[in-house]
Design a protein around this motif. Structure first.
Motif, PDB file in Angstrom:
ATOM      1  N   ALA A 167      13.403 -10.792   8.829  1.00 52.93           N
ATOM      2  CA  ALA A 167      13.474 -12.141   8.254  1.00 52.93           C
ATOM      3  C   ALA A 167      13.298 -12.469   6.828  1.00 52.93           C
ATOM      4  N   LEU A 168      14.028 -13.235   6.303  1.00 56.32           N
ATOM      5  CA  LEU A 168      13.799 -13.679   4.860  1.00 56.32           C
ATOM      6  C   LEU A 168      13.622 -15.203   4.934  1.00 56.32           C
ATOM      7  N   SER A 169      12.291 -15.688   4.422  1.00 55.30           N
ATOM      8  CA  SER A 169      11.981 -16.950   4.254  1.00 55.30           C
ATOM      9  C   SER A 169      13.016 -17.786   3.326  1.00 55.30           C
ATOM     10  N   MET A 170      13.552 -18.980   3.334  1.00 56.91           N
ATOM     11  CA  MET A 170      14.146 -19.773   2.571  1.00 56.91           C
ATOM     12  C   MET A 170      13.768 -19.867   1.172  1.00 56.91           C
ATOM     13  N   GLY A 171      12.482 -19.880   0.832  1.00 53.99           N
ATOM     14  CA  GLY A 171      12.096 -20.217  -0.610  1.00 53.99           C
ATOM     15  C   GLY A 171      12.293 -21.562  -0.845  1.00 53.99           C
ATOM     16  N   GLU A 172      12.272 -21.837  -2.373  1.00 58.96           N
ATOM     17  CA  GLU A 172      12.286 -23.018  -2.956  1.00 58.96           C
ATOM     18  C   GLU A 172      14.030 -23.397  -2.956  1.00 58.96           C
ATOM     19  N   PRO A 173      14.516 -24.251  -2.178  1.00 59.89           N
ATOM     20  CA  PRO A 173      16.137 -24.368  -1.715  1.00 59.89           C
ATOM     21  C   PRO A 173      16.783 -24.919  -3.500  1.00 59.89           C
ATOM     22  N   ALA A 174      16.077 -25.281  -4.384  1.00 60.49           N
ATOM     23  CA  ALA A 174      16.732 -25.743  -5.630  1.00 60.49           C
ATOM     24  C   ALA A 174      16.358 -24.574  -6.687  1.00 60.49           C
ATOM     25  N   GLY A 175      15.957 -23.520  -6.241  1.00 57.97           N
ATOM     26  CA  GLY A 175      15.739 -22.315  -7.081  1.00 57.97           C
ATOM     27  C   GLY A 175      16.720 -21.356  -6.985  1.00 57.97           C
ATOM     28  N   ILE A 176      16.528 -20.151  -7.284  1.00 57.69           N
ATOM     29  CA  ILE A 176      17.554 -19.079  -7.239  1.00 57.69           C
ATOM     30  C   ILE A 176      17.543 -18.493  -5.858  1.00 57.69           C
ATOM     31  N   ALA A 177      16.553 -18.925  -4.928  1.00 59.49           N
ATOM     32  CA  ALA A 177      16.486 -18.063  -3.694  1.00 59.49           C
ATOM     33  C   ALA A 177      17.837 -18.062  -2.936  1.00 59.49           C
ATOM     34  N   PRO A 178      18.556 -19.197  -2.737  1.00 59.28           N
ATOM     35  CA  PRO A 178      19.952 -19.122  -1.804  1.00 59.28           C
ATOM     36  C   PRO A 178      20.641 -18.188  -2.613  1.00 59.28           C
ATOM     37  N   GLU A 179      20.904 -18.175  -3.846  1.00 55.15           N
ATOM     38  CA  GLU A 179      21.748 -17.239  -4.488  1.00 55.15           C
ATOM     39  C   GLU A 179      21.534 -15.947  -4.207  1.00 55.15           C
ATOM     40  N   VAL A 180      20.287 -15.553  -4.591  1.00 56.70           N
ATOM     41  CA  VAL A 180      19.938 -14.005  -4.275  1.00 56.70           C
ATOM     42  C   VAL A 180      20.163 -13.585  -3.061  1.00 56.70           C
ATOM     43  N   THR A 181      19.793 -14.595  -1.945  1.00 53.67           N
ATOM     44  CA  THR A 181      20.132 -14.151  -0.478  1.00 53.67           C
ATOM     45  C   THR A 181      21.609 -13.965  -0.439  1.00 53.67           C
ATOM     46  N   LEU A 182      22.326 -14.786  -0.907  1.00 51.54           N
ATOM     47  CA  LEU A 182      23.843 -14.634  -0.599  1.00 51.54           C
ATOM     48  C   LEU A 182      24.236 -13.296  -1.336  1.00 51.54           C
ATOM     49  N   LYS A 183      23.878 -13.008  -2.548  1.00 49.14           N
ATOM     50  CA  LYS A 183      24.275 -11.833  -3.092  1.00 49.14           C
ATOM     51  C   LYS A 183      23.658 -10.545  -2.291  1.00 49.14           C
ATOM     52  N   ALA A 184      22.679 -10.616  -1.929  1.00 46.53           N
ATOM     53  CA  ALA A 184      22.116  -9.339  -1.223  1.00 46.53           C
ATOM     54  C   ALA A 184      22.924  -9.116  -0.029  1.00 46.53           C
ATOM     55  N   TRP A 185      23.245 -10.159   0.622  1.00 42.17           N
ATOM     56  CA  TRP A 185      24.157  -9.725   1.787  1.00 42.17           C
ATOM     57  C   TRP A 185      25.377  -9.349   1.533  1.00 42.17           C
ATOM     58  N   ALA A 186      25.933  -9.871   0.287  1.00 40.40           N
ATOM     59  CA  ALA A 186      27.354  -9.413  -0.249  1.00 40.40           C
ATOM     60  C   ALA A 186      27.152  -7.981  -0.688  1.00 40.40           C
ATOM     61  N   ALA A 187      25.923  -7.292  -1.117  1.00 35.76           N
ATOM     62  CA  ALA A 187      25.775  -6.083  -1.730  1.00 35.76           C
ATOM     63  C   ALA A 187      25.341  -5.091  -0.601  1.00 35.76           C
ATOM     64  N   ARG A 188      25.195  -5.684   0.993  1.00 36.71           N
ATOM     65  CA  ARG A 188      24.706  -4.998   1.978  1.00 36.71           C
ATOM     66  C   ARG A 188      25.160  -3.543   2.311  1.00 36.71           C
ATOM     67  N   LYS A 189      26.775  -3.415   2.229  1.00 36.32           N
ATOM     68  CA  LYS A 189      27.096  -2.071   2.322  1.00 36.32           C
ATOM     69  C   LYS A 189      26.988  -1.198   1.057  1.00 36.32           C
ATOM     70  N   ALA A 190      27.180  -1.590   0.022  1.00 35.21           N
ATOM     71  CA  ALA A 190      27.056  -0.887  -1.136  1.00 35.21           C
ATOM     72  C   ALA A 190      25.507  -0.509  -1.350  1.00 35.21           C
ATOM     73  N   GLU A 191      24.555  -1.345  -1.129  1.00 40.54           N
ATOM     74  CA  GLU A 191      23.081  -1.018  -1.017  1.00 40.54           C
ATOM     75  C   GLU A 191      22.762  -0.268   0.456  1.00 40.54           C
ATOM     76  N   THR A 192      23.291  -0.278   1.419  1.00 39.42           N
ATOM     77  CA  THR A 192      23.151   0.134   2.633  1.00 39.42           C
ATOM     78  C   THR A 192      21.837  -0.551   3.025  1.00 39.42           C
ATOM     79  N   LEU A 193      21.864  -1.860   3.004  1.00 34.12           N
ATOM     80  CA  LEU A 193      20.755  -2.654   3.462  1.00 34.12           C
ATOM     81  C   LEU A 193      20.978  -2.552   5.194  1.00 34.12           C
ATOM     82  N   PRO A 194      19.487  -2.879   5.529  1.00 34.05           N
ATOM     83  CA  PRO A 194      19.322  -2.976   6.945  1.00 34.05           C
ATOM     84  C   PRO A 194      19.768  -4.526   7.415  1.00 34.05           C
ATOM     85  N   ALA A 195      19.985  -4.822   8.595  1.00 34.15           N
ATOM     86  CA  ALA A 195      20.037  -6.177   8.896  1.00 34.15           C
ATOM     87  C   ALA A 195      18.926  -6.922   8.745  1.00 34.15           C
ATOM     88  N   PHE A 196      19.317  -8.207   8.073  1.00 33.65           N
ATOM     89  CA  PHE A 196      18.446  -9.435   7.649  1.00 33.65           C
ATOM     90  C   PHE A 196      19.206 -10.650   7.965  1.00 33.65           C
TER      91      PHE A 196
END
Length: 342
Positions: free
Chosen positions: A16-45
């Motif tokens: 589980a990833l908490s949202m963090g401050e919505p006006a900051g960079i948290a939403p952007e890095v969350t999106l980018k982490a999902w986009a990198a899921r295969k290259a980074e072999t990330l677990p489901a989140f």
């Protein structure tokens, strides 16, 4: 810092990833982490936040990232391959990049609470907290110093210990967010022993290191030079070390802080116990600024976090780097595997 043996494979719930401050960079890095899921072999989140927040930002940044609204963490497992799963939390006001909205503070706290509860119940294998803006939450009624203390209170009041890590180094500061002038009057033998014991136990349970090696930093230059430039090493630090050794750890120190963090020195220990904030954090941020992770030791749940703030000044510009969040997700999975194997 040696690498322990890989724990046996065990099916895990999503993270589980908490949202963090919505006006900051948290939403952007969350999106980018999902986009990198295969290259980074990330677990489901999955994110606990407002689905529209991620959809709208992806569209503005021209990121081809679909968002799937889910009703339970279990649904994240099937959704993760094709979309960012989001467990919905309603916002109190529209989000404007870089500008805090007091009406959204309650939603930030609800996201933390829900993600924490899911980790406590086992529906999520771990909690990764995105950065919050403390001033906004203080004004909304948060009455503890920050995330760490709040999660400790919410999960039963355990003593929380902050560990910072990057590839090649783990550090724990004994005193944290206090003025440098307050370190000496605050530092006690019991405080050092307590945090050292929690660190030793975590290295075994969460990292699979059977006999942890802990390097303990001195407070003064040259670790006091046998009392010639300070007696804190003799009177405060050394008496704490036996308690850590009784936990089965190999303990070295107090060591001169200026010779503890070069590559050859780091190879001789699994974690460093430091006396104050910058003594611990400067080496981490020098070695690998973009991949530092904050882990809270001593909690019944697994909690990691990227080691950066809300970065309101670059929010919505598409330039936020997701490396620290990616490492936080990866480390949360590593700890979850070790706990499951144990």
């Amino acid at each position: 810092m040696k690498s322990p043996a890989e724990p046996r494979s065990t099916p895990l719930a999503p993270i589980a990833l908490s949202m963090g401050e919505p006006a900051g960079i948290a939403p952007e890095v969350t999106l980018k982490a999902w986009a990198a899921r295969k290259a980074e072999t990330l677990p489901a989140f999955f994110a606990v936040g407002a689905p529209s927040l991620y959809r709208d930002l992806a569209a503005r940044l021209m990121l081809d990232i679909p968002v799937a609204e889910i009703s339970s963490p279990a649904e994240a497992l099937s959704a993760f391959d094709h979309a960012l799963p989001v467990l919905p939390i309603a916002l109190g006001a529209p989000v404007e990049d870089g500008r805090l909205a007091p009406a959204n503070a309650a939603a930030v706290m609800r996201a933390i609470d829900l993600a924490c509860d899911l980790a406590s119940s086992g529906a999520a294998s771990a909690l990764v907290t995105n950065p919050i803006h403390k001033r906004a939450l203080y004004e909304a009624g948060l009455d503890v110093p920050g995330h760490t203390e709040y999660l400790a209170m919410r999960t039963g009041g355990a003593t929380p210990v902050m560990m910072l890590s990057c590839p090649g180094l783990r550090v724990v500061p004994v005193t944290v967010h206090i003025a440098l002038g307050a370190v000496v009057p605050t530092l006690t033998t019991n405080m050092i022993a307590e945090k050292g014991v929690i660190l030793a136990r975590a290295l075994r349970r969460d990292f699979g290191i059977t006999r942890p090696r802990i390097a303990v930093a001195g407070l003064n230059p040259h670790a006091g030079e046998e009392g010639h430039i300070g007696r804190e090493e003799i009177e405060i630090i050394e008496p704490a070390l036996d308690a850590i050794r009784r936990e089965g750890a190999e303990v070295a120190g107090p060591l001169p802080p200026d010779t503890m963090f070069h590559a050859a020195a780091r190879a001789r220990y699994d974690a460093a116990l430091c006396m104050y904030h910058d003594q611990a954090l400067i080496p981490i941020k020098t070695i690998d600024f973009e991949r530092g992770v904050n882990t809270t030791l001593g909690l019944p749940i697994i909690r990691t976090s990227p080691d950066h703030g809300t970065a309101l000044d670059i929010a919505g510009k598409g330039i936020a780097h997701p490396g620290s969040l990616i490492e936080a997700i990866r480390l949360a999975q590593e700890i979850a595997r070790h706990r499951a194997a144990a």
